[in-house]
Scaffold this active site. Structure first.
Site, short mmCIF file in Angstrom:
data_model
loop_
_atom_site.label_atom_id
_atom_site.label_comp_id
_atom_site.label_asym_id
_atom_site.label_seq_id
_atom_site.Cartn_x
_atom_site.Cartn_y
_atom_site.Cartn_z
CE1 TYR A 252 -1.76 10.14 3.32
CE2 TYR A 252 -0.29 9.58 1.51
CZ TYR A 252 -1.01 9.21 2.64
OH TYR A 252 -0.97 7.91 3.08
NE ARG B 7 2.14 -3.48 -1.49
CZ ARG B 7 1.56 -2.32 -1.76
NH1 ARG B 7 1.91 -1.67 -2.87
NH2 ARG B 7 0.65 -1.79 -0.95
CB CYS C 106 5.08 5.20 4.81
SG CYS C 106 4.64 6.79 4.10
CD GLN D 119 6.60 10.73 -1.62
OE1 GLN D 119 6.23 10.15 -0.61
NE2 GLN D 119 6.27 10.33 -2.83
N PRO E 221 9.61 5.71 -2.71
CG PRO E 221 8.45 7.73 -2.72
CD PRO E 221 9.17 6.79 -3.62
#
Length: 370
Positions: A182, A324, A25, A100, A23
């Protein structure tokens, strides 16, 4: 036979290889709603050759977003925006779709990374972050509001409601975000959790809320669909969350039927000192797998097919998740299969893509012309 391209079973989900698109962002949503960027991004990487694509950290409530551009699934509009994207993936790709579920906690109300990534003040369009304790992520920032009992209930129910929406969309699996500093990671770490009630202090207490959220999600997801979790196995800060505590968390999750643990690290403190290098987090996944027997995913600077193959073959992890590396090479799975002797699926318009010496890459596909 390549270990990376051997099948794995996660409850009722059969995956033909051990690769997941992690996942990532994209910070490109509008009011939590997916845009044409998400359509392009998700559909492209669903054709990467990975057995599973995981949709980025998806906010369970508006105030749980990291940035104003973060994806959400807290209302009907967010759900409707994802539906045509998922339908397109199903039409053209055989990859499983995970999502997610996330809440940023005290790291919410931040600028997008390419806009500096710092806290957005309330008078500049930001919103009030919340966390386990009134302790700021950075010393020069205002403290978040500490969640009270009603706030905890609201957040827990937001995760449940979002999981139900994901099931309505036909998502195959859920990953609970409990990493990278988080909200759920904030409850685990003594750096960010200084509560003096049942949700703070001892390890058992600090694990309580993340485990409650996991249990609540597991209860509303059909038994045949897997639910995994992403953890930061260490804060890389002395006195913070560490591997031994993560192993205890993994043991509790195993009792609850967790289907995988995606093992990352860091994110809860700017004081972290991360020893970056190829596969630097793999030993964390290996330790958790060895101590608990839970299916693990290794992540972090895994870029080469032979590197991923060695991780699986040696038993350091059961799967790898690439981020990446997939952005840099959106056909990473194809190239890994060609190098390791594996097979991947592709839609018919792409069957002519492999070079002649890799003509069996897609299995027994045939492309006739006249």
């Amino acid at each position: 036979m390549s270990s990376l391209f051997s099948p794995i079973q996660l409850r009722g989900l059969s995956l033909p290889n051990r690769i997941m698109v992690a996942p990532m962002c994209q910070y490109s949503a509008v009011d939590g709603e997916a845009t044409d960027w998400h359509f392009t991004h998700i559909n492209s990487l669903a054709l990467s050759g990975a057995a599973m694509f995981c949709i980025e950290a998806t906010g369970v409530e508006a105030k749980g977003r990291i940035t104003p551009g973060c994806l959400g699934l807290w209302n009907d509009a967010c759900e409707a925006a994802l539906r045509p994207i998922i339908a397109s993936v199903r039409k053209h790709s055989q990859a499983a779709l995970a999502i997610q579920l996330a809440h940023a906690g005290r790291k919410a109300s931040s600028h997008r990374p390419w806009e500096g990534g710092q806290l957005i003040p309330l008078d500049q369009g930001g919103w009030q972050p919340e966390g386990p304790s009134a302790i700021a992520h950075k010393e020069d920032e205002p403290a978040p509001l500490a969640l009270d009992a009603a706030g905890l209930e609201r957040v827990r129910e937001a995760f449940v409601a979002t999981a139900k929406r994901a099931m309505r969309l036909g998502i195959d699996a859920i990953e609970l975000h409990c990493a990278h500093g988080y909200l759920l990671h904030q409850f685990l770490s003594p750096i960010s959790n200084r509560r003096d009630d049942a949700y703070g202090g001892s390890l058992q207490n600090r694990m309580r809320f993340p485990l409650e959220v996991f249990d609540a999600i597991r209860a509303v997801v059909p038994a045949e669909k897997p639910v995994g979790i992403k953890v930061s196995a260490t804060d890389w800060v002395e006195g913070g969350w560490d591997l031994s505590q993560t192993i205890q968390l993994a043991k509790e999750l195993k009792k609850r039927g967790v289907d995988w643990i995606d093992v990352s690290s860091g994110g809860v403190s700017p004081k972290q000192k991360i020893p970056l290098g190829p596969g630097y987090q793999v030993p964390l996944a290996e330790a958790i797998r060895k101590e608990t027997g839970v299916t693990t995913m290794a992540v972090g600077l895994i870029t080469q097919p032979k590197q991923a193959e060695e991780i699986i073959t040696s038993g350091k992890a059961d799967m790898v998740a690439l981020a990446r590396g997939m952005l840099y090479d959106p056909r990473w799975g194809w190239h890994a299969a060609a190098e390791l002797g594996g097979h991947v699926s592709a839609p018919p318009p792409y069957w002519r893509a492999p070079p002649h010496e890799q003509k069996e890459l897609f299995g027994n596909t045939r492309f006739g012309t006249r």
